[in-house]
Design an enzyme around this catalytic site. Structure first.
Site, short mmCIF file in Angstrom:
data_model
loop_
_atom_site.label_atom_id
_atom_site.label_comp_id
_atom_site.label_asym_id
_atom_site.label_seq_id
_atom_site.Cartn_x
_atom_site.Cartn_y
_atom_site.Cartn_z
N SER A 17 22.94 67.48 47.36
CA SER A 17 23.45 66.29 46.68
C SER A 17 24.01 66.67 45.33
O SER A 17 23.28 67.19 44.47
CB SER A 17 22.32 65.28 46.48
OG SER A 17 22.75 64.32 45.53
N HIS A 42 26.67 66.07 49.96
CA HIS A 42 26.12 64.72 49.91
C HIS A 42 26.58 64.06 48.61
O HIS A 42 26.33 64.58 47.52
CB HIS A 42 24.60 64.79 50.01
CG HIS A 42 23.94 63.45 50.10
ND1 HIS A 42 23.92 62.69 51.25
CD2 HIS A 42 23.26 62.72 49.17
CE1 HIS A 42 23.26 61.57 51.03
NE2 HIS A 42 22.84 61.56 49.78
N ASP A 44 26.33 60.90 46.26
CA ASP A 44 25.49 59.75 45.93
C ASP A 44 26.22 58.80 44.99
O ASP A 44 26.39 59.09 43.80
CB ASP A 44 24.20 60.23 45.25
CG ASP A 44 23.19 60.74 46.25
OD1 ASP A 44 22.97 60.08 47.27
OD2 ASP A 44 22.60 61.82 46.00
N MET A 46 26.25 55.32 43.04
CA MET A 46 25.31 54.29 42.55
C MET A 46 26.03 53.36 41.59
O MET A 46 26.79 53.81 40.74
CB MET A 46 24.17 54.97 41.80
CG MET A 46 23.42 55.98 42.62
SD MET A 46 22.15 56.76 41.61
CE MET A 46 21.40 57.85 42.81
N HIS A 75 27.05 58.50 50.51
CA HIS A 75 25.87 57.62 50.52
C HIS A 75 26.11 56.52 49.50
O HIS A 75 25.99 56.74 48.29
CB HIS A 75 24.63 58.47 50.16
CG HIS A 75 23.36 57.72 50.14
ND1 HIS A 75 22.19 58.24 49.61
CD2 HIS A 75 23.03 56.47 50.57
CE1 HIS A 75 21.22 57.36 49.73
NE2 HIS A 75 21.69 56.28 50.29
N MET A 77 25.09 53.61 47.54
CA MET A 77 23.96 52.82 47.05
C MET A 77 24.54 51.75 46.13
O MET A 77 24.34 51.76 44.91
CB MET A 77 22.96 53.73 46.31
CG MET A 77 22.17 54.61 47.26
SD MET A 77 21.37 55.98 46.41
CE MET A 77 22.76 57.10 46.27
N MET A 146 15.51 57.11 53.58
CA MET A 146 15.22 57.43 52.17
C MET A 146 13.74 57.75 52.04
O MET A 146 12.88 56.91 52.37
CB MET A 146 15.54 56.22 51.26
CG MET A 146 17.01 55.99 50.96
SD MET A 146 17.91 57.39 50.27
CE MET A 146 16.92 57.88 48.88
N ASP A 184 16.49 62.02 52.92
CA ASP A 184 17.04 62.11 51.56
C ASP A 184 15.98 61.73 50.54
O ASP A 184 15.53 60.58 50.49
CB ASP A 184 18.24 61.15 51.47
CG ASP A 184 18.97 61.23 50.13
OD1 ASP A 184 18.60 62.07 49.28
OD2 ASP A 184 19.93 60.47 49.94
C1 DX5 Z 1 18.49 59.30 45.48
C2 DX5 Z 1 19.66 59.97 46.12
C3 DX5 Z 1 19.34 61.33 46.62
C4 DX5 Z 1 18.89 62.27 45.54
C5 DX5 Z 1 18.15 63.42 46.13
O1 DX5 Z 1 18.81 58.00 45.14
O2 DX5 Z 1 20.13 59.24 47.23
O3 DX5 Z 1 20.38 61.88 47.37
O4 DX5 Z 1 19.95 62.75 44.79
O5 DX5 Z 1 17.66 64.17 45.09
P1 DX5 Z 1 16.34 65.03 45.22
O6 DX5 Z 1 16.55 66.01 46.33
O7 DX5 Z 1 16.20 65.65 43.89
O8 DX5 Z 1 15.22 64.06 45.54
ZN ZN Z 2 21.57 60.25 48.73
#
Ligand code: DX5
Ligand code: ZN
Length: 222
Positions: A17, A42, A44, A46, A75, A77, A146, A184
């Site tokens: 990620s 990956h 992320d 947000m 992903h 979010m 998750m 994840d």
């Molecule tokens: C959390 C994200 C993950 C996160 C994983 O909200 O969706 O992808 O970055 O990070 P680690 O591996 O550090 O838990």
């Molecule tokens: Zn993620």
């Protein structure tokens, strides 16, 4: 869209990620993980509403375009993902994943992703049971479990996630063998084998990759 060879779920894939990467050297770090043998990037996304943090949007992801041949695993979010998903479709995009908790019309959102020519994923927060997928499992290419509450990297793996993987694996075997299971959150050298043994095919790892003293070595170890 990238043509992904059908691997029949026989191979596990590592998806670092970039949330935990050094954003000032993002291109460099992505090349590094690619050379080390990572399979997927990956991404992320947000929005500060669905989760209590803001990361980055499609512009940052697209800045990697041409710098890597690895597929993107997006992903989302975010609230109202239907409004933004098209922006994340590139030649590198393999998956777009939405959260069931953010989609009141999940069936429509899944059809929307597929209409964009990419694979459709659904993510479940830790408190959301696998049973919410009962009606829609056959329509999915990916389910992302998750194993931390989404919003931040570097959190601890929630142990009951393992039971959810097993329940999902059962549902997959019966109803959609081509489905890929992704985990994840909080994955490291100590628990990666436990989750892949339970049926996970795609493993996301953020802080354990980018926080390692030697990123290349860590990718190989994982
Ligand atoms: C959390 C994200 C993950 C996160 C994983 O909200 O969706 O992808 O970055 O990070 P680690 O591996 O550090 O838990
Ligand atoms: Zn993620």
């Amino acid at each position: 869209m990238i043509q992904i060879e059908e691997k029949g779920n026989s191979m596990n894939r590592l998806a670092p990620s970039i949330l935990s990467a050094d954003f000032s050297r993002l291109g460099e770090q992505v090349s590094l993980i690619e050379k080390a043998g990572a399979h997927i990037i990956h991404v992320d996304v947000m929005d500060g509403h669905f989760v209590p943090n803001i990361s980055f949007g499609a512009t940052v992801m697209k800045s990697l375009y041409g710098k890597t041949t690895l597929p993107f695993d997006v992903h989302l979010m975010i609230e109202n993902p239907d409004q933004y998903m098209e922006e994340f479709v590139t030649d590198n995009t393999e998956f777009i994943t939405v959260h069931t908790e953010a989609c009141p019309h999940l069936h429509r959102s899944i059809q929307h992703i597929k209409s964009l020519g990419v694979k459709a994923g659904v993510s479940l927060n830790p408190a959301t049971p696998v049973s919410v997928l009962e009606t829609i499992i056959e329509d999915l290419d990916l389910v992302l479990i998750m194993s931390v509450n989404p919003g931040f990297g570097g959190q601890k793996f929630i142990p009951f996630s393992l039971d959810k993987i097993k329940t999902l694996k059962n549902m997959k075997d019966k109803r959609n063998p081509k489905l890929e299971i992704e985990i994840d959150g909080g994955i490291n050298l100590d628990n990666i084998k436990t989750v892949t043994d339970a049926g996970v095919e795609i493993v996301v790892a953020g802080s354990s990759v980018f926080g390692a003293p030697d990123i290349k070595k860590r990718v190989k170890e994982l």
